[in-house]
Design an enzyme around this catalytic site. Structure first.
Site: not given
Length: 369
Positions: A96-98, A125
């Site tokens: 995952y990223c933001f 996130y």
């Protein structure tokens, strides 16, 4: 090989302790991340900063172009190698990223070019953090809580973790909740504490079930603040009060705050520096409550503590600490606890030693064998 699909089943991720690959920059990860996540960033902090400036000044396409220029060649190969290692070690994980957008999709694309199909968490996130905040507030509002109370040194944390459905707030905060409560390793950030608390509450609800036991805590556990809504529920919740004779309390305090802390400092810093840091830890903790003790009593206790440390340095025995521990319990912690207990609105529903409380909890939860 069957390709696993992306997921937005956040509850399943947390209940199964699913391995998570966080490709955000280290500064983002340090500010707040999910329990058990590993940081292997697409861009480091400096690269992310430059791309962010480019995005604001020249738009998305130029920012993406700059990102590719910054992360190429050996740098790209090193980061891809870190991702491949994670994917191989954790074939059931997700990345995952933001927000689940450009960075996670680009990371997945590069991983796929290396022959590994690896799914991502939809929403990233931000969505998982929002899920945890919402779930935590719902549980705080709807769960049944029992509060394990008791004077300092009765071993509340030890007993708590033998009960049917505990959530260890001090363990999550990495702090014992008093002037002497800090550990040799740092506390989590406030965001990470909240994330860990939310996940622990999910496990308590979905995997164990029944009333949740919490240890009686003040608003702050070290520097970690309990949610206001949780403090309000805890203040009104039924109390289970743990008793233990003074001699046993002194033993527990000496084990936890003297013997075990010396071992932890020695393991962390080595024998010589560990001893100095351990000694400073004890003396500094006492100094922090000087005003509440009063100058004369503080100085008396400090002299006893210094003598105990000198004796321990000479012959290795920690028995000399018993004197200041018992005095501090009798004249400082016990009066403070009695005053606070008298002001609590919650009803005392059980009062007894560790075995009696364990038996009571077992009968209160007949599904627990």
């Amino acid at each position: 090989m069957i390709r696993r699909q992306d997921t937005d089943d956040y509850l399943s991720l947390f209940l199964n302790n699913t391995p998570l690959l966080d490709v955000r920059a280290p500064v983002e990860f340090d500010k707040g991340h999910l329990p058990g996540a590993i940081n292997a960033p697409l861009m480091n902090d400096d690269e992310r900063h430059l791309v962010g400036i480019c995005y604001k000044e020249q738009g998305q396409s130029k920012a993406i172009e700059l990102g590719h220029q910054l992360v190429q060649g050996d740098i790209k190969a090193q980061r891809l190698e870190a991702w491949k290692h994670f994917c191989t070690q954790h074939p059931d994980g997700y990345l995952y990223c933001f927000r689940g957008g450009l960075r996670s999709n680009l990371s997945r694309q590069w991983i796929a070019q290396a022959g590994i199909n690896y799914p991502l968490v939809e929403g990233g996130y931000k969505a998982m953090r929002r899920f945890l905040i919402d779930q935590l507030e719902q549980q705080i509002a709807n769960e049944t809580f029992y509060i394990l109370s008791g004077r300092t040194g009765t071993g509340k944390t030890r007993v708590l973790n033998t009960l049917p459905n505990p959530v260890d707030l001090e363990g999550l905060a990495n702090h014992r909740g008093s002037s002497f409560g800090r550990q040799v390793t740092p506390q989590p950030t406030q965001i990470n504490f909240e994330n860990q608390l939310a996940v622990a509450m999910l496990h308590a609800r979905h995997q164990r079930g029944g009333p949740i036991y919490l240890e009686d805590e003040s608003r702050l556990v070290g520097c970690c603040a309990l949610p206001i809504s949780l403090r309000e529920r805890m203040a009104a919740a039924p109390l289970v009060v743990l008793d233990r004779p003074m001699a046993g309390r002194v033993d527990i305090i000496r084990q936890d705050y003297v013997d075990n802390m010396l071992t932890d400092y020695t393991n962390l810093d080595g024998p010589q520096a560990g001893w100095l840091n351990f000694s400073d830890y004890l003396l500094s903790a006492l100094d922090r409550i000087r005003k509440r003790l009063g100058g004369e009593r503080h100085q008396q206790l400090r002299s006893v503590m210094e003598s105990a440390l000198a004796q321990q340095a000479e012959n290795g025995s920690s028995d000399g600490h018993n004197a200041w521990i018992q005095s501090l319990l009798e004249h400082y912690y016990d009066p403070m606890y009695d005053y606070q207990l008298a002001r609590k609105p919650g009803t005392v529903i059980m009062h007894g030693g560790p075995d009696a409380i364990a038996q009571w909890a077992k009968h209160a939860h007949p599904h627990i064998s």
